[in-house]
Scaffold this motif. Structure first.
Motif: not given
Length: 104
Positions: A65-70, A72-77, A83-91
């Motif tokens: 979820s921390s990568v998904v937040n990055q 959404r904010k356009g960070g982390g490269g 778009e990002g999503a987490v399903r079953g704990g997987q990114l």
């Protein structure tokens, strides 16, 4: 009126004239791990396709979820179009592209 120096002290002054701004590359800037950059490039080559991405020695993250937040904010490269999503704990990540806004 001539420029004056800040009062001399034993510790660095709270302010001083610098004349020119330092180069933007002089500050600490987080780098994008090479494996993540490869992911970003791969996603751009495979538009609209979800890609499973796991934490590895080359790009450790505690929570997907921390990568998904990055994303959404356009960070982390990740820039616009990701778009990002987490399903079953997987990114999962995908690149959907960006649309140009014309004049209304």
């Amino acid at each position: 009126m001539p420029a004056t120096k800040a009062p001399a002290t034993a510790t660095p002054p709270a302010f001083q004239l610098v004349g020119e701004l330092p180069d933007t590359k002089s500050g600490r800037r987080p780098t994008v791990p090479p494996i993540r950059q490869q992911l970003i490039d791969f996603a751009k080559d495979n538009v609209d396709q979800w890609i499973e991405y796991r934490s590895t020695d080359g790009d450790k993250f505690k929570q997907p979820s921390s990568v998904v937040n990055q994303i959404r904010k356009g960070g982390g490269g990740f820039g616009p179009g990701f778009e990002g999503a987490v399903r079953g704990g997987q990114l999962y990540i995908r690149y959907v592209g960006v649309t140009e806004q014309g004049p209304a």
